[in-house]
Design a protein around this motif. Structure first.
Motif, PDB file in Angstrom:
ATOM      1  N   LEU A 135       0.761  -1.162  -0.192  1.00 13.85           N
ATOM      2  CA  LEU A 135      -0.063  -0.038   0.033  1.00 13.85           C
ATOM      3  C   LEU A 135       0.822   1.425  -0.006  1.00 13.85           C
ATOM      4  O   LEU A 135       2.043   1.436   0.491  1.00 13.85           O
ATOM      5  CB  LEU A 135      -1.079  -0.105   1.096  1.00 13.85           C
ATOM      6  N   ASN A 136       0.312   2.290  -0.791  1.00 13.41           N
ATOM      7  CA  ASN A 136       0.983   3.777  -0.568  1.00 13.41           C
ATOM      8  C   ASN A 136       0.544   4.391   0.763  1.00 13.41           C
ATOM      9  O   ASN A 136      -0.459   3.910   1.260  1.00 13.41           O
ATOM     10  CB  ASN A 136       0.591   4.529  -1.836  1.00 13.41           C
ATOM     11  N   PRO A 137       0.965   5.558   1.133  1.00 16.74           N
ATOM     12  CA  PRO A 137       0.756   6.345   2.115  1.00 16.74           C
ATOM     13  C   PRO A 137      -0.654   6.604   2.114  1.00 16.74           C
ATOM     14  O   PRO A 137      -1.323   7.018   3.340  1.00 16.74           O
ATOM     15  CB  PRO A 137       1.784   7.469   2.003  1.00 16.74           C
ATOM     16  N   ALA A 138      -1.476   6.686   1.251  1.00 17.74           N
ATOM     17  CA  ALA A 138      -2.958   7.084   1.056  1.00 17.74           C
ATOM     18  C   ALA A 138      -3.833   5.786   1.434  1.00 17.74           C
ATOM     19  O   ALA A 138      -4.932   6.040   1.564  1.00 17.74           O
ATOM     20  CB  ALA A 138      -3.176   7.588  -0.029  1.00 17.74           C
ATOM     21  N   GLY A 139      -2.882   4.655   1.608  1.00 19.36           N
ATOM     22  CA  GLY A 139      -3.837   3.462   2.003  1.00 19.36           C
ATOM     23  C   GLY A 139      -4.210   2.587   0.730  1.00 19.36           C
ATOM     24  O   GLY A 139      -5.236   1.525   0.912  1.00 19.36           O
ATOM     25  N   ASN A 140      -3.912   2.984  -0.544  1.00 20.26           N
ATOM     26  CA  ASN A 140      -4.234   2.202  -1.767  1.00 20.26           C
ATOM     27  C   ASN A 140      -3.088   1.401  -2.162  1.00 20.26           C
ATOM     28  O   ASN A 140      -2.080   1.708  -1.739  1.00 20.26           O
ATOM     29  CB  ASN A 140      -4.835   3.286  -2.677  1.00 20.26           C
ATOM     30  N   LEU A 141      -3.204   0.364  -3.137  1.00 22.25           N
ATOM     31  CA  LEU A 141      -2.124  -0.229  -3.836  1.00 22.25           C
ATOM     32  C   LEU A 141      -1.254   0.862  -4.623  1.00 22.25           C
ATOM     33  O   LEU A 141      -1.614   1.482  -5.191  1.00 22.25           O
ATOM     34  CB  LEU A 141      -2.809  -1.279  -4.662  1.00 22.25           C
ATOM     35  N   HIS A 142      -0.094   0.672  -4.233  1.00 19.19           N
ATOM     36  CA  HIS A 142       1.041   1.450  -4.614  1.00 19.19           C
ATOM     37  C   HIS A 142       1.026   1.400  -6.262  1.00 19.19           C
ATOM     38  O   HIS A 142       0.736   0.265  -6.934  1.00 19.19           O
ATOM     39  CB  HIS A 142       2.334   0.947  -4.291  1.00 19.19           C
ATOM     40  N   GLY A 143       1.169   2.336  -6.836  1.00 16.34           N
ATOM     41  CA  GLY A 143       1.139   2.414  -8.504  1.00 16.34           C
ATOM     42  C   GLY A 143       2.318   1.604  -8.821  1.00 16.34           C
ATOM     43  O   GLY A 143       2.029   1.009  -9.964  1.00 16.34           O
ATOM     44  N   GLY A 144       3.355   1.540  -8.256  1.00 19.89           N
ATOM     45  CA  GLY A 144       4.492   0.813  -8.792  1.00 19.89           C
ATOM     46  C   GLY A 144       4.093  -0.740  -8.683  1.00 19.89           C
ATOM     47  O   GLY A 144       4.510  -1.433  -9.678  1.00 19.89           O
ATOM     48  N   ILE A 145       3.566  -0.989  -7.605  1.00 23.46           N
ATOM     49  CA  ILE A 145       2.827  -2.524  -7.499  1.00 23.46           C
ATOM     50  C   ILE A 145       1.927  -2.866  -8.833  1.00 23.46           C
ATOM     51  O   ILE A 145       2.045  -3.603  -9.234  1.00 23.46           O
ATOM     52  CB  ILE A 145       2.497  -2.743  -6.261  1.00 23.46           C
ATOM     53  N   ALA A 187       9.987 -18.535 -26.674  1.00 24.20           N
ATOM     54  CA  ALA A 187      10.901 -17.788 -26.256  1.00 24.20           C
ATOM     55  C   ALA A 187      11.397 -18.310 -24.924  1.00 24.20           C
ATOM     56  O   ALA A 187      10.629 -18.959 -24.243  1.00 24.20           O
ATOM     57  CB  ALA A 187      10.619 -16.462 -25.730  1.00 24.20           C
ATOM     58  N   ILE A 188      12.527 -18.427 -24.284  1.00 20.23           N
ATOM     59  CA  ILE A 188      13.262 -18.807 -23.267  1.00 20.23           C
ATOM     60  C   ILE A 188      12.755 -17.548 -22.305  1.00 20.23           C
ATOM     61  O   ILE A 188      12.578 -18.042 -21.046  1.00 20.23           O
ATOM     62  CB  ILE A 188      14.908 -18.896 -23.399  1.00 20.23           C
ATOM     63  N   PHE A 189      12.989 -16.424 -22.567  1.00 21.33           N
ATOM     64  CA  PHE A 189      12.752 -15.336 -21.656  1.00 21.33           C
ATOM     65  C   PHE A 189      12.027 -14.214 -22.483  1.00 21.33           C
ATOM     66  O   PHE A 189      12.298 -13.870 -23.747  1.00 21.33           O
ATOM     67  CB  PHE A 189      13.946 -14.992 -21.265  1.00 21.33           C
ATOM     68  N   THR A 190      11.101 -13.563 -21.928  1.00 26.27           N
ATOM     69  CA  THR A 190      10.348 -12.228 -22.740  1.00 26.27           C
ATOM     70  C   THR A 190      10.714 -10.923 -22.085  1.00 26.27           C
ATOM     71  O   THR A 190       9.721 -10.683 -21.415  1.00 26.27           O
ATOM     72  CB  THR A 190       8.934 -12.780 -23.077  1.00 26.27           C
ATOM     73  N   PRO A 191      11.638 -10.441 -21.899  1.00 26.25           N
ATOM     74  CA  PRO A 191      11.931  -9.100 -21.428  1.00 26.25           C
ATOM     75  C   PRO A 191      11.190  -7.938 -21.684  1.00 26.25           C
ATOM     76  O   PRO A 191      10.870  -8.030 -23.112  1.00 26.25           O
ATOM     77  CB  PRO A 191      13.373  -8.590 -21.460  1.00 26.25           C
ATOM     78  N   THR A 192      10.600  -7.232 -20.993  1.00 31.88           N
ATOM     79  CA  THR A 192       9.868  -5.945 -21.363  1.00 31.88           C
ATOM     80  C   THR A 192      10.624  -4.891 -22.123  1.00 31.88           C
ATOM     81  O   THR A 192      11.484  -4.405 -21.790  1.00 31.88           O
ATOM     82  CB  THR A 192       9.097  -5.219 -20.111  1.00 31.88           C
ATOM     83  N   ILE A 193      10.046  -4.447 -23.333  1.00 33.63           N
ATOM     84  CA  ILE A 193      10.678  -3.591 -24.170  1.00 33.63           C
ATOM     85  C   ILE A 193      10.125  -2.097 -23.771  1.00 33.63           C
ATOM     86  O   ILE A 193      10.721  -0.968 -23.460  1.00 33.63           O
ATOM     87  CB  ILE A 193      10.447  -3.642 -25.723  1.00 33.63           C
ATOM     88  N   GLN A 194       8.599  -1.888 -23.480  1.00 29.96           N
ATOM     89  CA  GLN A 194       7.944  -0.891 -23.242  1.00 29.96           C
ATOM     90  C   GLN A 194       6.797  -1.158 -22.587  1.00 29.96           C
ATOM     91  O   GLN A 194       5.977  -2.229 -23.046  1.00 29.96           O
ATOM     92  CB  GLN A 194       7.936   0.118 -24.335  1.00 29.96           C
ATOM     93  N   MET A 195       6.111  -0.358 -21.902  1.00 27.46           N
ATOM     94  CA  MET A 195       4.807  -0.705 -21.044  1.00 27.46           C
ATOM     95  C   MET A 195       4.110   0.699 -20.828  1.00 27.46           C
ATOM     96  O   MET A 195       4.918   1.749 -20.614  1.00 27.46           O
ATOM     97  CB  MET A 195       5.088  -1.320 -19.963  1.00 27.46           C
ATOM     98  N   SER A 196       2.885   1.087 -21.134  1.00 26.54           N
ATOM     99  CA  SER A 196       2.215   2.183 -20.964  1.00 26.54           C
ATOM    100  C   SER A 196       1.010   1.671 -19.905  1.00 26.54           C
ATOM    101  O   SER A 196       0.336   0.895 -20.250  1.00 26.54           O
ATOM    102  CB  SER A 196       1.602   2.586 -22.082  1.00 26.54           C
ATOM    103  N   VAL A 197       0.668   2.396 -18.902  1.00 28.65           N
ATOM    104  CA  VAL A 197      -0.094   2.191 -17.930  1.00 28.65           C
ATOM    105  C   VAL A 197      -1.188   3.401 -17.886  1.00 28.65           C
ATOM    106  O   VAL A 197      -0.766   4.449 -17.522  1.00 28.65           O
ATOM    107  CB  VAL A 197       0.410   1.582 -16.748  1.00 28.65           C
ATOM    108  N   ASN A 198      -2.396   2.956 -17.591  1.00 28.30           N
ATOM    109  CA  ASN A 198      -3.574   3.941 -17.292  1.00 28.30           C
ATOM    110  C   ASN A 198      -4.080   3.399 -15.946  1.00 28.30           C
ATOM    111  O   ASN A 198      -4.734   2.498 -15.956  1.00 28.30           O
ATOM    112  CB  ASN A 198      -4.600   3.948 -18.488  1.00 28.30           C
TER     113      ASN A 198
END
Length: 153
Positions: free
Chosen positions: A60-70, A89-100
């Motif tokens: 949780l973040n200081p406001a008591g909600n789930l932290h944005g990074g989590i 693939a053996i592994f699929t590393p992240t290239i880019q990600m966009s979150v709303n």
């Protein structure tokens, strides 16, 4: 003969999803283990899966909600799972990600993330995700690109 091939592809997809979840859950003292990921459903026809994650007090973040990074981590793990399942693939590393971020996520909630594989190329996979709370309300969405790494370490 065509049906046998489809069945083999579906079995491979399902097998890779289960392997991805198992490997991340079994490694104690890792962020993946701390997220407590559960596989809810697999849809081979739509190349989609649903994973669930309980909201824990440590996240949780200081406001008591789930932290944005989590929230970003949950979405990344879920989209990483579908990218792994839809490739060889053996592994699929992240290239880019966009979150709303749509709505705050409360403690003791359960987040359900439905992920889709939109495109598999030779070197890259395109995915998208929708995160909902236990009341089926959209709380976040994302899209991301993952590299297809077929080289062994």
């Amino acid at each position: 003969m065509h049906y046998i091939r489809i069945n083999e592809v579906e079995q491979q997809f399902r097998k890779r999803v289960h392997y991805f979840v198992y490997e991340r859950e079994r490694k104690e003292n890792s962020i993946n283990h701390m997220l407590h990921m559960d596989l809810v459903s697999i849809n081979e026809d739509e190349q989609s899966i649903v994973l669930s994650f309980p909201v824990k007090a440590w996240a949780l973040n200081p406001a008591g909600n789930l932290h944005g990074g989590i929230i970003c981590s949950l979405l990344d793990v879920a989209m990483g799972c579908i990218s792994y399942a839809c490739s060889d693939a053996i592994f699929t590393p992240t290239i880019q990600m966009s979150v709303n971020f749509v709505k705050g996520i409360l403690p003791n909630d359960i987040i359900y993330i439905e992920v889709f594989c939109d495109h598999v190329g030779k070197r890259m996979i395109q995915t998208r995700a929708i995160a909902r709370n236990q009341n089926n309300i959209v709380v976040a969405s994302a899209h991301a690109s993952y590299a297809i790494n077929t080289k062994k370490k």
